[in-house]
Design a protein around this motif. Structure first.
Motif, short mmCIF file in Angstrom:
data_model
loop_
_atom_site.label_atom_id
_atom_site.label_comp_id
_atom_site.label_asym_id
_atom_site.label_seq_id
_atom_site.Cartn_x
_atom_site.Cartn_y
_atom_site.Cartn_z
N LEU A 50 0.83 -1.21 0.00
CA LEU A 50 0.00 0.00 0.00
C LEU A 50 0.87 1.25 0.00
O LEU A 50 0.57 2.23 -0.70
CB LEU A 50 -0.91 0.00 1.22
CG LEU A 50 -1.70 1.29 1.44
CD1 LEU A 50 -2.81 1.42 0.40
CD2 LEU A 50 -2.27 1.36 2.85
N ILE A 51 1.93 1.24 0.79
CA ILE A 51 2.82 2.40 0.84
C ILE A 51 3.38 2.69 -0.55
O ILE A 51 3.35 3.84 -1.02
CB ILE A 51 3.96 2.15 1.84
CG1 ILE A 51 3.41 2.05 3.26
CG2 ILE A 51 5.02 3.24 1.75
CD1 ILE A 51 4.43 1.65 4.30
N PHE A 52 3.88 1.66 -1.22
CA PHE A 52 4.44 1.87 -2.55
C PHE A 52 3.36 2.25 -3.56
O PHE A 52 3.60 3.08 -4.45
CB PHE A 52 5.16 0.60 -3.02
CG PHE A 52 6.41 0.30 -2.24
CD1 PHE A 52 7.40 1.26 -2.10
CD2 PHE A 52 6.61 -0.94 -1.66
CE1 PHE A 52 8.56 1.00 -1.39
CE2 PHE A 52 7.76 -1.21 -0.95
CZ PHE A 52 8.74 -0.24 -0.82
N PHE A 53 2.16 1.66 -3.44
CA PHE A 53 1.08 2.01 -4.35
C PHE A 53 0.68 3.47 -4.19
O PHE A 53 0.48 4.18 -5.19
CB PHE A 53 -0.13 1.11 -4.09
CG PHE A 53 -1.31 1.38 -4.99
CD1 PHE A 53 -1.28 1.00 -6.32
CD2 PHE A 53 -2.43 2.04 -4.50
CE1 PHE A 53 -2.36 1.26 -7.16
CE2 PHE A 53 -3.51 2.29 -5.32
CZ PHE A 53 -3.47 1.90 -6.66
N CYS A 54 0.59 3.92 -2.96
CA CYS A 54 0.26 5.33 -2.72
C CYS A 54 1.36 6.24 -3.27
O CYS A 54 1.08 7.31 -3.84
CB CYS A 54 0.09 5.58 -1.22
SG CYS A 54 -1.38 4.80 -0.50
N GLN A 55 2.62 5.82 -3.12
CA GLN A 55 3.73 6.61 -3.66
C GLN A 55 3.67 6.65 -5.18
O GLN A 55 4.00 7.68 -5.78
CB GLN A 55 5.06 6.01 -3.20
CG GLN A 55 5.35 6.22 -1.73
CD GLN A 55 6.65 5.56 -1.29
OE1 GLN A 55 7.30 4.86 -2.07
NE2 GLN A 55 7.03 5.77 -0.05
N MET A 56 3.24 5.56 -5.79
CA MET A 56 3.12 5.55 -7.25
C MET A 56 2.05 6.54 -7.71
O MET A 56 2.27 7.34 -8.64
CB MET A 56 2.78 4.14 -7.73
CG MET A 56 2.68 4.01 -9.25
SD MET A 56 2.42 2.30 -9.79
CE MET A 56 0.76 2.01 -9.17
#
Length: 590
Positions: free
Chosen positions: A240-246
């Motif tokens: 989720l953290i990486f998806f939000c950063q994307m």
């Protein structure tokens, strides 16, 4: 002494995890630095626009690697080796399948994907298409490589995993320079070098991982929706953290590209990634330790690990703050930022992010801790608010309402961690429940448990035998079980001491060897015993002898008293051996 051992273990893991994570971060920045200095600011912008694709790799790696490793550590702590084998197999197969699907889908929709990322027509679109296309073609190895590295680290092979990362990172730098400067392949060669280096990493890591998985092995019946759900539960909080950063990166790139600020954001984003690489060194040390200790229900060790991790993260945040506040001009030179306006924007943005380091350290620690101790919902909310909702809200506030332009974007990103901490304080009320939010029922009761840590010497071995006899008498344990307990302790401690003396005799005197003894009466009247030591792997459970007469014929000159181990196994209701976070663990039920 137990706190000292936790500290030594943490920093042993931290050193290798930090080296690996920082090297990976430098690897990700290599393409940006070489593109900026070889291709120019157009190349810098192309790599910046491709950042969401790199984050997509991190999302898949987090789901299968981080999520799988957390569940793997917990099962290893519980002693369920069959489940460990299934988790490893499913993670590797899932990572490979995800890479094939994402790579094929991305290449099929390459042009609309590059447009979505914010690339303008002309040379920028052409360069971005080349770079993104190469990364998509190598997606299977791009995802599989970090998953393998994560499992190697959890399999007590921290040194080898670090060596794989360092070797492949250096290879990427050499190949990128050769392809970009000598072969004149430009951005295409730079991206290809990244894929080739990850392929080499897969070969090196995969061979060692399969070799070292002999305790649990690969499983043919690994596929299970339930098991996949267990892996995705902790892994999804990282993903989720990486998806939000994307998503945030796409929004920011499209916002800044009109003002020429996308290249500045690329520099700042990679600096933030470097910051989190430092933090990943801490969380990489936390995760296997917390997984094992939480699986074993050892609350004291969980708290000690958390304390060392938080203090280390605070020191790293301070160092990064000083670098960002004072090193702006140096950073411009490293990344090839040359125009005065771009340099001014980069230096101002780096100072804003410098303050952000302190809030990010606290949020990252809390997120990782809750993820490892079964509080995934809190970790999920922290990741969502810190990496998407608060940054977007901040950007809207500073850019749209306060008309602060480009700097408003970086203020929105920089303030997100502090708003997240405020949200966490209001949600969890740590002043009432404690910062770690640990529940008593999550851990085993320490009542009536015998626990002692001794140095692996013959003098300490004699004293511990006497201490165990006193414990048995105080707790009214029957004479027969007292005899079995004493025999169990004596035989295993003699083996540990013998192996320690042999290691000292070979000149390895710098290391202190110890044995951690636990004895606990169970509700059904049986007795649980465990010996943990920090010697090299000696596999006491590898013997499988059914005929007691065979025990007498075993090697009498070896360091390991196999006769004693064989007798213990015959007398035990059940026994198990596991190698976790650099320790041998032998336990039995009498």
């Amino acid at each position: 002494m137990e706190q000292k051992l936790v500290k030594e273990t943490f920093f042993k893991f931290f050193t290798t995890a930090l080296a690996s994570s920082v090297t990976l971060s430098v690897l990700s920045m290599t393409d940006l630095m070489i593109a900026g200095n070889v291709v120019g600011e157009k190349g810098l912008a192309a790599v910046s626009l491709a950042l969401p694709v790199v984050i997509l790799v991190q999302i898949a790696s987090a789901l299968w690697g981080t999520g799988g490793a957390i569940v793997f550590s917990a099962r290893l702590g519980e002693g369920d080796l069959r489940a460990c084998g299934r988790i490893l197999t499913l993670s590797l197969a899932g990572a490979l399948a995800s890479g094939l699907l994402l790579g094929a889908g991305g290449l099929f929709f390459l042009r609309p994907l590059v447009s979505l990322l914010g690339a303008a027509d002309g040379e920028e679109f052409y360069l971005a298409s080349q770079y993104v296309g190469v990364l998509l073609a190598g997606m299977p190895v791009m995802i599989l490589s970090p998953v393998m590295i994560t499992y190697l680290r959890n399999d007590s092979r921290q040194g080898y995993s670090m060596a794989c990362v360092v070797i492949c990172s250096l290879l990427n730098i050499v190949l990128s320079l050769f392809a970009g400067i000598v072969l004149k392949l430009g951005i295409l060669g730079i991206g290809g070098a990244t894929v080739v280096s990850q392929l080499v990493c897969c070969v090196l890591a995969g061979g060692k991982l399969l070799q070292q998985s002999r305790l649990y092995g690969l499983a043919r019946d690994a596929f299970s929706l339930r098991l996949m759900g267990e892996i995705f539960k902790p892994g999804s909080t990282v993903a989720l953290i990486f998806f939000c950063q994307m998503l945030l990166t796409v929004v920011v790139n499209r916002t800044l590209n009109a003002e020429g600020g996308a290249a500045v954001y690329a520099v700042i984003k990679y600096l933030i990634n470097f910051l989190f690489a430092l933090f990943d060194g801490v969380t990489g040390a936390m995760q296997p330790m917390l997984g094992i200790y939480y699986g074993e229900r050892e609350q004291q060790n969980v708290r000690a690990t958390a304390r060392y991790a938080f203090c280390t993260m605070a020191v790293l945040a301070l160092l990064m703050f000083l670098l960002l506040e004072l090193g702006g001009p140096l950073l411009c030179g490293i990344f090839g930022v040359e125009t005065p306006r771009m340099q001014e924007m980069t230096i101002a943005a780096s100072r804003i992010i410098g303050v952000y380091c302190f809030g990010a350290a606290a949020v990252t620690f809390l997120n990782a801790f809750y993820r490892c101790v079964g509080r995934e919902r809190i970790s999920f909310l922290l990741g969502l608010f810190d990496n998407l909702l608060f940054p977007l809200a901040g950007i809207f506030l500073y850019v749209q309402l306060l008309s602060m332009g480009t700097m408003g974007v970086f203020l929105g990103i920089g303030s997100s961690a502090f708003f997240t901490l405020l949200f966490w304080a209001l949600l969890c009320r740590p002043w009432k429940h404690g910062i770690l939010l640990l529940r008593k029922e999550q851990f085993s009761s320490q009542e009536n448990e015998y626990h002692k840590i001794i140095s692996a010497t013959f003098q300490e071995a004699v004293q511990i035998t006497e201490s165990v006899e006193e414990y048995c008498e105080e707790h009214a344990i029957s004479p027969k079980k007292q005899y079995y307990i004493s025999l169990f302790i004596e035989e295993l401690i003699i083996n540990v001491v013998g192996l320690a003396e042999e290691s000292r005799g070979h000149g390895r005197t710098a290391k202190t060897y110890y044995a951690d003894i636990r004895i606990a009466p169970q509700a059904d009247g049986s007795i649980w015993l465990r010996i943990r030591d920090n010697l090299t792997e000696w596999m006491p459970a590898s013997m499988d002898i059914q005929d007691p007469s065979q025990l007498v014929q075993l090697d009498e000159d070896g360091s390991v008293n196999e006769l004693g181990i064989g007798i213990i196994k015959r007398l035990s209701k059940s026994y198990s051996y596991k190698r976790t976070i650099g320790f041998n663990n032998f336990s039995a039920i009498l």
